[in-house]
Design a protein around this motif. Structure first.
Motif, PDB file in Angstrom:
ATOM      1  N   THR A   9       0.800  -1.224   0.000  1.00  0.00           N
ATOM      2  CA  THR A   9       0.000   0.000   0.000  1.00  0.00           C
ATOM      3  C   THR A   9       0.833   1.275   0.000  1.00  0.00           C
ATOM      4  O   THR A   9       0.276   2.361   0.074  1.00  0.00           O
ATOM      5  CB  THR A   9      -0.953   0.020   1.207  1.00  0.00           C
ATOM      6  N   LEU A  34      -4.118  -7.411  -3.353  1.00  0.00           N
ATOM      7  CA  LEU A  34      -5.476  -7.709  -2.887  1.00  0.00           C
ATOM      8  C   LEU A  34      -5.577  -9.143  -2.362  1.00  0.00           C
ATOM      9  O   LEU A  34      -5.067 -10.077  -2.970  1.00  0.00           O
ATOM     10  CB  LEU A  34      -6.480  -7.502  -4.016  1.00  0.00           C
ATOM     11  N   THR A  84      -6.685   6.369  -7.797  1.00  0.00           N
ATOM     12  CA  THR A  84      -7.450   6.029  -6.599  1.00  0.00           C
ATOM     13  C   THR A  84      -8.266   4.775  -6.885  1.00  0.00           C
ATOM     14  O   THR A  84      -9.048   4.743  -7.831  1.00  0.00           O
ATOM     15  CB  THR A  84      -8.384   7.184  -6.197  1.00  0.00           C
ATOM     16  N   VAL A  86     -10.814   1.800  -5.212  1.00  0.00           N
ATOM     17  CA  VAL A  86     -11.706   1.385  -4.128  1.00  0.00           C
ATOM     18  C   VAL A  86     -11.974  -0.103  -4.308  1.00  0.00           C
ATOM     19  O   VAL A  86     -12.240  -0.565  -5.429  1.00  0.00           O
ATOM     20  CB  VAL A  86     -13.021   2.191  -4.139  1.00  0.00           C
ATOM     21  N   THR A  87     -11.917  -0.863  -3.197  1.00  0.00           N
ATOM     22  CA  THR A  87     -12.060  -2.313  -3.262  1.00  0.00           C
ATOM     23  C   THR A  87     -13.344  -2.780  -2.574  1.00  0.00           C
ATOM     24  O   THR A  87     -13.962  -2.039  -1.807  1.00  0.00           O
ATOM     25  CB  THR A  87     -10.857  -3.003  -2.599  1.00  0.00           C
ATOM     26  N   ASP A  89     -13.692  -4.700  -0.141  1.00  0.00           N
ATOM     27  CA  ASP A  89     -13.621  -4.765   1.324  1.00  0.00           C
ATOM     28  C   ASP A  89     -13.561  -3.378   1.958  1.00  0.00           C
ATOM     29  O   ASP A  89     -13.257  -3.231   3.136  1.00  0.00           O
ATOM     30  CB  ASP A  89     -12.455  -5.636   1.784  1.00  0.00           C
ATOM     31  N   GLY A  90     -13.867  -2.334   1.162  1.00  0.00           N
ATOM     32  CA  GLY A  90     -13.987  -0.984   1.707  1.00  0.00           C
ATOM     33  C   GLY A  90     -12.722  -0.157   1.738  1.00  0.00           C
ATOM     34  O   GLY A  90     -12.740   0.975   2.215  1.00  0.00           O
ATOM     35  N   GLN A  91     -11.624  -0.682   1.233  1.00  0.00           N
ATOM     36  CA  GLN A  91     -10.381   0.098   1.218  1.00  0.00           C
ATOM     37  C   GLN A  91     -10.414   1.136   0.097  1.00  0.00           C
ATOM     38  O   GLN A  91     -10.931   0.876  -0.984  1.00  0.00           O
ATOM     39  CB  GLN A  91      -9.177  -0.812   0.974  1.00  0.00           C
ATOM     40  N   THR A  92      -9.821   2.295   0.366  1.00  0.00           N
ATOM     41  CA  THR A  92      -9.549   3.288  -0.669  1.00  0.00           C
ATOM     42  C   THR A  92      -8.035   3.428  -0.719  1.00  0.00           C
ATOM     43  O   THR A  92      -7.416   3.875   0.245  1.00  0.00           O
ATOM     44  CB  THR A  92     -10.207   4.637  -0.345  1.00  0.00           C
ATOM     45  N   LEU A  93      -7.451   3.022  -1.838  1.00  0.00           N
ATOM     46  CA  LEU A  93      -5.998   3.021  -2.011  1.00  0.00           C
ATOM     47  C   LEU A  93      -5.615   4.113  -2.993  1.00  0.00           C
ATOM     48  O   LEU A  93      -6.252   4.270  -4.038  1.00  0.00           O
ATOM     49  CB  LEU A  93      -5.538   1.659  -2.529  1.00  0.00           C
TER      50      LEU A  93
END
Length: 106
Positions: A9, A34, A84, A86-87, A89-93
């Motif tokens: 990350t 991921l 940017t 978004v996955t 599982d709620g992650q924003t990378l």
């Protein structure tokens, strides 16, 4: 097509050189980052340039990679691209790429 293998990350993807007045396609591969069962739900790309642009990225069929394009217009320029992701599982990378627009090195 240039590829970036993203395995953690840490947001800095590196620096690239792109020739003026070109369109280059890139792929961000997130399979190594991921967890199993997690996929991409949305992706956005933005650049700090007022002259060059980035495409709206498209997720791949397996939704664990994305592709995007950078279109350069200036003869000499430096800017940052922000990707940017978004996955499920709620992650924003957020990932950053420094882009140098210049003629090829001789």
């Amino acid at each position: 097509m240039r590829e970036f293998e993203i395995v953690d990350t840490v947001g800095f993807l590196g620096q690239i050189r792109q020739v003026p007045s070109t369109v280059e396609k890139y792929r961000a591969r997130l399979e190594g980052l991921l967890e199993k069962g997690v996929s991409i739900t949305s992706v956005a790309a933005a650049v700090t340039s007022t002259l060059s642009t980035a495409s709206a990225p498209a997720e791949s069929a397996n939704e664990r990679n994305c592709t995007f394009t950078i279109t350069t217009t200036a003869t000499v320029e430096e800017f940052t691209l922000t990707l940017t992701v978004v996955t499920t599982d709620g992650q924003t990378l957020k990932f950053f790429l420094l882009v140098e627009v210049a003629s090829p090195l001789s």
